[in-house]
Design a protein around this motif. Structure first.
Motif, PDB file in Angstrom:
ATOM      1  N   SER A 108       0.827  -1.204   0.000  1.00 17.33           N
ATOM      2  CA  SER A 108       0.000   0.000   0.000  1.00 17.33           C
ATOM      3  C   SER A 108       0.864   1.258   0.000  1.00 17.33           C
ATOM      4  O   SER A 108       0.583   2.226  -0.721  1.00 17.33           O
ATOM      5  CB  SER A 108      -0.926   0.010   1.225  1.00 17.33           C
ATOM      6  OG  SER A 108      -1.841  -1.053   1.176  1.00 17.33           O
ATOM      7  N   ALA A 109       1.937   1.227   0.796  1.00 21.78           N
ATOM      8  CA  ALA A 109       2.851   2.374   0.852  1.00 21.78           C
ATOM      9  C   ALA A 109       3.529   2.575  -0.498  1.00 21.78           C
ATOM     10  O   ALA A 109       3.732   3.713  -0.942  1.00 21.78           O
ATOM     11  CB  ALA A 109       3.896   2.168   1.945  1.00 21.78           C
ATOM     12  N   TRP A 110       3.881   1.472  -1.156  1.00 21.47           N
ATOM     13  CA  TRP A 110       4.530   1.551  -2.467  1.00 21.47           C
ATOM     14  C   TRP A 110       3.598   2.149  -3.513  1.00 21.47           C
ATOM     15  O   TRP A 110       4.004   3.021  -4.289  1.00 21.47           O
ATOM     16  CB  TRP A 110       4.978   0.154  -2.889  1.00 21.47           C
ATOM     17  CG  TRP A 110       5.721   0.112  -4.185  1.00 21.47           C
ATOM     18  CD1 TRP A 110       6.975   0.582  -4.434  1.00 21.47           C
ATOM     19  CD2 TRP A 110       5.246  -0.434  -5.429  1.00 21.47           C
ATOM     20  NE1 TRP A 110       7.324   0.361  -5.755  1.00 21.47           N
ATOM     21  CE2 TRP A 110       6.281  -0.263  -6.385  1.00 21.47           C
ATOM     22  CE3 TRP A 110       4.061  -1.057  -5.812  1.00 21.47           C
ATOM     23  CZ2 TRP A 110       6.146  -0.684  -7.703  1.00 21.47           C
ATOM     24  CZ3 TRP A 110       3.930  -1.487  -7.124  1.00 21.47           C
ATOM     25  CH2 TRP A 110       4.963  -1.293  -8.059  1.00 21.47           C
ATOM     26  N   VAL A 111       2.346   1.709  -3.507  1.00 21.21           N
ATOM     27  CA  VAL A 111       1.362   2.233  -4.470  1.00 21.21           C
ATOM     28  C   VAL A 111       1.102   3.710  -4.212  1.00 21.21           C
ATOM     29  O   VAL A 111       1.056   4.514  -5.154  1.00 21.21           O
ATOM     30  CB  VAL A 111       0.042   1.432  -4.379  1.00 21.21           C
ATOM     31  CG1 VAL A 111      -1.037   2.091  -5.240  1.00 21.21           C
ATOM     32  CG2 VAL A 111       0.262  -0.005  -4.826  1.00 21.21           C
ATOM     33  N   ARG A 112       0.957   4.083  -2.937  1.00 21.65           N
ATOM     34  CA  ARG A 112       0.742   5.496  -2.617  1.00 21.65           C
ATOM     35  C   ARG A 112       1.937   6.336  -3.046  1.00 21.65           C
ATOM     36  O   ARG A 112       1.783   7.456  -3.541  1.00 21.65           O
ATOM     37  CB  ARG A 112       0.500   5.669  -1.111  1.00 21.65           C
ATOM     38  CG  ARG A 112      -0.826   5.119  -0.620  1.00 21.65           C
ATOM     39  CD  ARG A 112      -1.163   5.671   0.771  1.00 21.65           C
ATOM     40  NE  ARG A 112      -0.087   5.435   1.727  1.00 21.65           N
ATOM     41  CZ  ARG A 112       0.028   4.341   2.476  1.00 21.65           C
ATOM     42  NH1 ARG A 112      -0.872   3.368   2.355  1.00 21.65           N
ATOM     43  NH2 ARG A 112       1.021   4.222   3.337  1.00 21.65           N
TER      44      ARG A 112
END
Length: 278
Positions: free
Chosen positions: A74-78
Motif C-alpha cells: 500500500s505504501a509503495w502504491v501510494r
C-alpha cells in the motif's frame, strides 16, 4: 509415469516446509531425502518439482506476513502517486526488495546449466552445509545485534539479497542461512535478520517456482504429486515460520550450526560408503 509418486511428494513437501526458512538448507535436505528414496537428484523433473513446491512455502509466508505485506505494498502504491509518501520507510523498502532480487535472477538465468548440472551434486551439498555453518557461526558471534528492522537501508537489502546467490550456486549453503548471516554481519538483531530474510525470499522463490512449473509438468513431475507436495509444504512451512521467529528472539544460531555440521559430515560418510549416489 511421474518421476515422483504422491507418497514421495508428501514426504518431500514436509521436508521443504520444515527447512525452507530454517538456516539449514531446504535444497540440501531435499536432495538428501531424494537420494535416500532413490530419486535422481539431477533429473529435470525432480529439480523442477523441488522449485515448484517452494511456492507452497512462499504462500505460507504471504499468509503469515499478510498484514506487513499489505502495508508495504500500500505504501509503495501510494508513493507512486504521491511524492510525499516516498519518504516513508515502507515505500523505500518495497523498492529495495525489488532491486535486491535482480542479482539472483540474473545469476540464476546465466548459471542455469551449472545449477542443474555439476552443482546439483550431493558432494557440493555436503561441503556447502559445513562451510555455511562456519560463516553462520562467525556472523552470530561477531555481529553486534544492535539494529532493528526499521534501521535497515538500501545497502543492507542489496547485500543481504545478493547473498542469496551463494545458496543458488552451492545447494547446501542455505538461502536463509546466507541471508541471515549477512544481516547479522551488518549488525542487525536476530529477529530483524530473520524477517528480512523472509521478505527478500518472497519474489526470488516465487519466481523460481513459476519459472520451473512448465518444465516440471513437462518432464514427468505429474500434477497430482505437485499439488500434494505444495499443499503439505504450505501447512508445514506456516508452522515452521511461527516457531523460528519465537526461537531466534531468545536463542543464538548455535543449534543450527551444530546440526548443519552433523548433517554435512553424515552426508560425506554416506556418499563415501556408497549408500548414496552423488
Amino acid at each position: 509415469m511421474s518421476a515422483i509418486s504422491i507418497g514421495q511428494a508428501v514426504v518431500l513437501g514436509a521436508v521443504e516446509g520444515v527447512t525452507e526458512f530454517l538456516p539449514v538448507s531446504s535444497t540440501g535436505h531435499l536432495k538428501i531425502v531424494e537420494g535416500l528414496m532413490g530419486i535422481p537428484v539431477d533429473d529435470d523433473a525432480v529439480i523442477g518439482f523441488s522449485a515448484v513446491i517452494q511456492v507452497g512455502a512462499i504462500a505460507a509466508v504471504l499468509v503469515y506476513f499478510s498484514k506487513d505485506i499489505a502495508r508495504i505494498v500500500s505504501a509503495w502504491v501510494r508513493g507512486l502517486r504521491d511524492r510525499e509518501e516516498r519518504y516513508h520507510h515502507d515505500y523505500k523498502f518495497a523498492w529495495w526488495v525489488i532491486c535486491a532480487t535482480v542479482p539472483i535472477v540474473l545469476v540464476g538465468l546465466a548459471a542455469k546449466p551449472l545449477i542443474k548440472g555439476p552443482l546439483a551434486s550431493l558432494w557440493v551439498v555436503a561441503g556447502s552445509l559445513i562451510v555455511g555453518s562456519g560463516v553462520m557461526w562467525v556472523a552470530d558471534r561477531t555481529g553486534r545485534h544492535k539494529r532493528g528492522e526499521d534501521d535497515t537501508s538500501f545497502k543492507d537489502a542489496m547485500l543481504v539479497g545478493g547473498s542469496q546467490i551463494l545458496a543458488l550456486l552451492f545447494p547446501g549453503f542455505s538461502r536463509s542461512g546466507a541471508t541471515m548471516s549477512t544481516a547479522l554481519l551488518l549488525d542487525l538483531d536476530r529477529v530483524a535478520a530473520t524477517r528480512l530474510s523472509f521478505f527478500l525470499g518472497i519474489p526470488a522463490l516465487t519466481g523460481a517456482g513459476l519459472y520451473e512449473l512448465k518444465d516440471a509438468l513437462g518432464t514427468g513431475a505429474g500434477a497430482a504429486p505437485l499439488a500434494a507436495g505444495t499443499l503439505v509444504s504450505f501447512v508445514v512451512a506456516y508452522a515452521s515460520i511461527a516457531w523460528l521467529l519465537k526461537f531466534v528472539a531468545k536463542h543464538s544460531f548455535n543449534a543450527f550450526v551444530i546440526y548443519r555440521i552433523v548433517i554435512g559430515v553424515l552426508l560425506f560418510g554416506l556418499l563415501g560408503a556408497g549408500v548414496l549416489q552423488s
